[in-house]
Design a protein around this motif. Structure first.
Motif, mmCIF file in Angstrom:
data_model
loop_
_atom_site.group_PDB
_atom_site.id
_atom_site.type_symbol
_atom_site.label_atom_id
_atom_site.label_comp_id
_atom_site.label_asym_id
_atom_site.label_seq_id
_atom_site.Cartn_x
_atom_site.Cartn_y
_atom_site.Cartn_z
ATOM 1 N N ASN A 110 45.514 70.967 51.612
ATOM 2 C CA ASN A 110 46.293 72.273 51.190
ATOM 3 C C ASN A 110 47.687 71.763 51.459
ATOM 4 O O ASN A 110 48.279 70.928 51.782
ATOM 5 N N LYS A 111 48.432 72.994 50.899
ATOM 6 C CA LYS A 111 49.880 72.919 50.906
ATOM 7 C C LYS A 111 50.580 71.925 50.101
ATOM 8 O O LYS A 111 51.529 71.098 50.426
ATOM 9 N N ASP A 113 52.245 72.252 47.586
ATOM 10 C CA ASP A 113 53.483 72.630 47.017
ATOM 11 C C ASP A 113 54.678 72.133 47.759
ATOM 12 O O ASP A 113 55.735 72.018 47.811
ATOM 13 N N ALA A 142 47.062 77.294 49.097
ATOM 14 C CA ALA A 142 46.168 78.518 49.323
ATOM 15 C C ALA A 142 47.325 79.763 49.277
ATOM 16 O O ALA A 142 46.585 80.892 48.978
ATOM 17 N N ARG A 143 48.496 79.753 49.531
ATOM 18 C CA ARG A 143 49.280 80.938 49.172
ATOM 19 C C ARG A 143 49.377 81.298 47.867
ATOM 20 O O ARG A 143 49.879 82.509 47.783
ATOM 21 N N GLY A 172 46.945 75.854 61.594
ATOM 22 C CA GLY A 172 48.050 75.792 60.957
ATOM 23 C C GLY A 172 48.002 75.121 59.570
ATOM 24 O O GLY A 172 48.819 75.036 58.799
ATOM 25 N N GLY A 174 45.997 76.333 57.128
ATOM 26 C CA GLY A 174 46.021 77.085 55.958
ATOM 27 C C GLY A 174 44.527 77.772 55.859
ATOM 28 O O GLY A 174 44.120 78.390 54.627
ATOM 29 N N LYS A 175 43.685 77.861 56.736
ATOM 30 C CA LYS A 175 42.298 78.090 56.677
ATOM 31 C C LYS A 175 42.190 79.445 56.481
ATOM 32 O O LYS A 175 41.584 80.113 55.616
ATOM 33 N N SER A 176 43.124 80.548 57.349
ATOM 34 C CA SER A 176 43.184 81.901 57.142
ATOM 35 C C SER A 176 43.703 82.183 55.675
ATOM 36 O O SER A 176 43.148 83.071 55.008
ATOM 37 N N SER A 177 44.534 81.581 55.360
ATOM 38 C CA SER A 177 45.155 81.856 53.985
ATOM 39 C C SER A 177 44.097 81.512 52.882
ATOM 40 O O SER A 177 43.966 82.192 52.173
HETATM 41 P P1 GDP Z 1 45.264 78.413 59.908
HETATM 42 O O1 GDP Z 1 45.588 78.222 61.225
HETATM 43 O O2 GDP Z 1 44.525 76.933 59.514
HETATM 44 O O3 GDP Z 1 44.294 79.414 59.696
HETATM 45 O O4 GDP Z 1 46.457 78.645 59.026
HETATM 46 P P2 GDP Z 1 47.041 79.681 58.237
HETATM 47 O O5 GDP Z 1 46.347 80.337 57.149
HETATM 48 O O6 GDP Z 1 47.546 80.848 59.553
HETATM 49 O O7 GDP Z 1 48.512 79.260 57.686
HETATM 50 C C1 GDP Z 1 49.454 78.682 58.642
HETATM 51 C C2 GDP Z 1 50.997 78.498 58.036
HETATM 52 O O8 GDP Z 1 50.877 77.799 56.668
HETATM 53 C C3 GDP Z 1 51.049 80.126 57.509
HETATM 54 O O9 GDP Z 1 52.664 80.283 57.902
HETATM 55 C C4 GDP Z 1 50.838 80.262 56.067
HETATM 56 O O10 GDP Z 1 51.572 80.932 55.119
HETATM 57 C C5 GDP Z 1 51.218 78.692 55.665
HETATM 58 N N1 GDP Z 1 50.437 78.468 54.384
HETATM 59 C C6 GDP Z 1 49.099 78.163 54.178
HETATM 60 N N2 GDP Z 1 48.903 77.729 52.973
HETATM 61 C C7 GDP Z 1 50.131 77.260 52.263
HETATM 62 C C8 GDP Z 1 50.343 76.466 51.302
HETATM 63 O O11 GDP Z 1 49.384 76.148 50.386
HETATM 64 N N3 GDP Z 1 51.663 76.252 51.064
HETATM 65 C C9 GDP Z 1 52.541 76.522 52.117
HETATM 66 N N4 GDP Z 1 53.624 76.052 51.971
HETATM 67 N N5 GDP Z 1 52.305 77.127 53.257
HETATM 68 C C10 GDP Z 1 50.863 77.608 53.405
#
Ligand code: GDP
Ligand code: ZN
Length: 311
Positions: A110-111, A113, A142-143, A172, A174-177
């Motif tokens: 993920n990420k 971008d 994911a966002r 962190g 991006g699992k929730s996203s």
């Molecule tokens: P989790 O802890 O695995 O559930 O991660 P989250 O979904 O809470 O994401 C952690 C942070 O990364 C948040 O601030 C999200 O907005 C950000 N994030 C999630 N996916 C992406 C992505 O594809 N690109 C970027 N730049 N940020 C992302």
């Protein structure tokens, strides 16, 4: 008439069961389970009666300890390519544990971008080296809803179709996203986020969320596509791996096993080792092999420090 279904949540002796026909019913478990010390888990295929009881648990294909779930079809391991930087040793550990449990693993990076395709080699090299090892790999952002070669959300959806999937990965990444992107906006995302927030501080029971496929939640005829809502779990827990069996959990090592000079070769520094030769020719990537060595030493050390668990 008794109906068959799948347990999607369980709280304090009550279970939510998605039954064929597309309805979710809340039922109680029969006392017999308590006596036999079996508790229904999410993912369990069960029988529910008209009287509102969960009367039978069908045989489990597999069972995971953390998150507590049964009949897992696959694990989707999520890592970010940046922020946080990927720890491939940890990824390989997840992959080995899934293999030990005989649960197919898929990888999502993920990420994307946060990387520049022209500058950051990692963007393609990470995917390439794991595909070479035999794993399906998806690149994600994911966002964002805009799909493309670096955001393969529809490929992820197809891979989830008709299956029960557990997400794993460090916090962190991006699992929730990703869960939010997969379950669709009409499914009380607010409530979900709240649950996720709570999940970060407290242990709680995981639940299965229906995945949206082609704009609709899968329904009726089959038991649908489900993803375990587990962002609070940064890893999953299975039985521990013995150092000596680790090589069997590296799919790209398999063709070379049994080809080494020593029958009990562990592929560390033994002469005429077919695995190390495959590393030299590039058939096995250096990244995966170095992680194998590290994990092997770690597992050996664990055995030394915890002889009480000796088989
Ligand atoms: P989790 O802890 O695995 O559930 O991660 P989250 O979904 O809470 O994401 C952690 C942070 O990364 C948040 O601030 C999200 O907005 C950000 N994030 C999630 N996916 C992406 C992505 O594809 N690109 C970027 N730049 N940020 C992302
Ligand atoms: Zn060897």
């Amino acid at each position: 008439m008794d109906r068959k279904g799948i347990v999607i949540a369980g709280i304090g002796g009550n279970y939510d069961v998605f039954v064929s026909g597309g309805e979710t019913v809340r039922v109680k478990a029969r006392g017999v389970f308590r006596k036999e010390k079996i508790s229904p888990l999410i993912g369990d295929r069960v029988v529910v009666t008209d009287e509102g009881f969960l009367s039978d648990i069908l045989p489990r294909r597999n069972q995971m300890i953390r998150p507590a779930a049964a009949n897992i079809d696959q694990i989707l391991i999520v890592f970010a390519l940046r922020d946080p930087d990927p720890h491939f040793g940890l990824l390989d550990r997840f992959l080995a544990e899934a293999a030990k449990q005989k649960i197919p693993a898929r990888i999502a990076f993920n990420k994307t971008d946060l990387l520049d395709p022209d500058e950051d080699e990692l963007l393609v090299s990470a995917a390439e080296s794991y595909r070479k090892a035999g794993y399906p790999v998806f690149l994600l952002e994911a966002r964002s809803e805009e799909e493309g070669p670096f955001n393969q959300l529809s490929e992820v959806r197809s891979c989830l179709s008709g299956k029960v999937t557990v997400l794993a990965g460090p916090s962190g990444v991006g699992k929730s996203s990703l869960i939010n992107a997969l379950i669709g906006a009409d499914q009380e995302v607010g409530e979900l986020s709240e649950k996720i927030a709570r999940g970060k501080n407290t242990t709680r029971h995981a639940r299965l969320l229906p995945v949206m496929l082609d704009g609709e939640v899968a329904e009726a005829s089959d038991l649908g596509s489900w993803i375990a809502d587990t962002p609070g779990f940064t890893s999953f827990y299975t039985q521990s791996i013995e150092a000596e069996e680790l090589d069997q959990f590296y799919p790209e090592f398999l063709p070379h096993l049994g080809q080494c000079y020593y029958q009990d070769c562990r592929h560390i520094s033994e002469p005429a080792c077919a695995v190390r030769e495959a590393v030299e020719t590039g058939e096995i990537t250096r990244l995966r092999y170095d992680n194998y060595r590290e994990l092997y030493q770690e597992l050996k050390q664990f055995r030394k420090e915890h002889p009480i668990y000796q088989k």
